[in-house]
Design an enzyme around this catalytic site. Structure first.
Site, PDB file in Angstrom:
ATOM      1  CD  GLU A 130       3.950   1.505   7.093  1.00  0.00           C
ATOM      2  OE1 GLU A 130       4.574   1.998   8.048  1.00  0.00           O
ATOM      3  OE2 GLU A 130       3.727   2.138   6.041  1.00  0.00           O
ATOM      4  CG  ASP A 178      -0.242   0.252   2.517  1.00  0.00           C
ATOM      5  OD1 ASP A 178       0.680  -0.525   2.831  1.00  0.00           O
ATOM      6  OD2 ASP A 178      -0.589   1.204   3.239  1.00  0.00           O
TER       7      ASP A 178
END
Length: 454
Positions: free
Chosen positions: A156, A92
């Site tokens: 994250e 991500d």
């Protein structure tokens, strides 16, 4: 780099690495469906899973984590009796911010000035490619000498804790003798660095309400309580006149005793405008690695274009507080919340919502794995010795893993040196750093396996 099979192999794999990173960067994998469709993250997760399967990983799985995102797991068995190493990255990415400010499209890898530009090239899709390069180089040079677990996180950057909670619920899944977190970076390009500390973080949203609705500023301004003015006053209470963070009860005078960050170098790296001073007191290293730092990362208020002469009834802000090692993020959250409640002016109605939290981290750099890493860096960066620095950012998973596996050694390396401009527009990665750190990781795995075999 020549004269060593691993460096030569990695060098030969760089064109493939660029092609793969181009494919992975193309996914708009921001873990917030309000920004990009969830399918973009799902596509990136599938790409990572397919890459692991192609490398012979077993038990490859898309793990549905409690925050609604997916982390990707795989296991590559090594020789009998070999230690197990966990390799971490995340797919991500941060939103691209102002896409118009990017010189090239944020989700199209573009080579320019000797660097590869695109969102996630350094943070942290490039980290996953680094892991692949290291493993491929070892396979081409006699085989991977350790058992390898790979975990690639899907949220994250959002700090929503999905993988931490999943790991706590499945404590055997990520168990390893040592863990390599591929999400930090060298102090600067060409200087091999391990990250010894990470600041933790807490993220809060605060909303102020003062009126039932907006009012005409000419008719009511001067007596009517303006929610936006109240918010400005409240946020200003979080910093002293010199810019230091001032949260009631939160210690902010710690000192950093390791590698220092010269002020002129910091000004250049941070691209501070001429004549503008830095904020805070103490050394730069004190301020960014050893002390708390508050940042207002967003405000909901009327845009200048189209604004009307109104007293605002409501205002909302999102606040990030970085928490240094030695302090507890949960306690910092309580102190920040109490500060906001205590400093809200004019009796405005206030609500505070926590949207993310992660504990700070401190590594044991005297452990044997760091000796193996130092030896690897000496080969990958000829003439350079491994350095240790702090990092102002947060990787909440580190403390979760340290708690679950107290005997595991945790090392932090990565591609996010200052020129990478992670989280900003025009993020990029140095292909030379990708190459050298892939060599480093491959040699580390070999050194580490040999140290355990003695």
């Amino acid at each position: 780099m020549t004269g060593h099979p691993i460096p030569e192999t990695v060098a030969s794999l760089m064109p493939r690495a660029k092609a793969e990173l181009t494919e992975l960067v193309a996914f708009q994998s921001v873990a917030d469906p309000a920004v990009y469709p969830k399918s973009e993250c799902e596509g990136a997760a599938e790409w990572v899973a397919a890459a692991l399967r192609a490398e012979g990983f077993q038990d490859v799985a898309l793990l549905d984590t409690p925050d609604g995102t997916q982390s990707v797991y795989g296991f590559l068995p090594g020789p009998a009796g070999a230690p197990t190493v966990l390799l971490y990255a995340h797919y991500d990415v941060q939103p691209p911010l102002d896409e118009a400010a990017w010189i090239s499209p944020p989700f199209e890898l573009t080579e320019r000035d000797g660097r590869w530009f695109g969102r996630g090239t350094a943070d942290c899709k490039g980290g996953f490619i680094m892991h692949l390069l290291a493993l491929r180089a070892l396979k081409a040079d006699g085989g991977v000498p350790v058992s390898v677990k790979v975990i690639v996180e899907g949220s994250e950057e959002q700090g929503t804790g999905g993988l931490e909670r999943y790991a706590e619920a499945h404590p055997g899944l990520l168990a390893a003798d040592t863990i390599v977190i591929g999400d930090t970076g060298n102090f600067r390009a060409g200087l091999p660095t391990v990250t010894s500390t990470l600041r933790g973080m807490t993220m809060l949203r605060v909303q102020l309400d003062t009126l039932e609705g907006n009012l005409h500023s000419g008719q009511f301004g001067g007596a009517a309580p303006d929610a936006l003015a109240a918010m400005i006053q409240l946020l200003a209470s979080l910093r002293a006149e010199d810019g230091s963070t001032t949260v009631d009860g939160l210690t902010a005078d710690e000192e950093w005793d390791g590698l220092q960050y010269p002020e002129e170098g910091f000004r250049k790296d941070a691209k501070v405008l001429d004549g503008v001073g830095l904020v805070g007191t103490g050394s730069v290293a004190d301020r960014i690695w050893a002390r708390p730092s508050v940042t207002v990362i967003g405000i909901d208020c009327p845009a200048v274009v189209g604004a009307t002469p109104s007293v605002q009834a409501s205002a909302r802000a999102q606040i990030s507080l970085r928490v240094p090692p030695g302090q507890d993020a949960e306690q910092a959250t309580k102190l920040l919340t109490a500060h906001l409640l205590a400093h809200t002016p004019w009796g405005a109605k206030v609500s505070v919502e926590q949207v993310g939290q992660g504990q700070p981290f401190r590594a044991d750099i005297a452990s044997p794995a760091y000796t193996a890493m130092a030896d690897a860096m000496r080969v990958a960066y000829p003439g350079q010795e491994m350095q240790s620095s702090g990092m102002g950012g947060s990787i909440p998973l580190c403390n979760t893993l340290a708690g679950l596996y107290p005997d595991a050694e945790i090392l932090l390396i990565g591609l996010s040196e200052p020129e990478a401009q992670i989280h900003a527009v025009n993020e990029s990665v140095s292909p030379e750093e990708l190459e050298r750190l892939s060599v480093t990781e491959a040699l580390f795995l070999r050194n580490y396996a040999a140290s355990k075999a003695v």
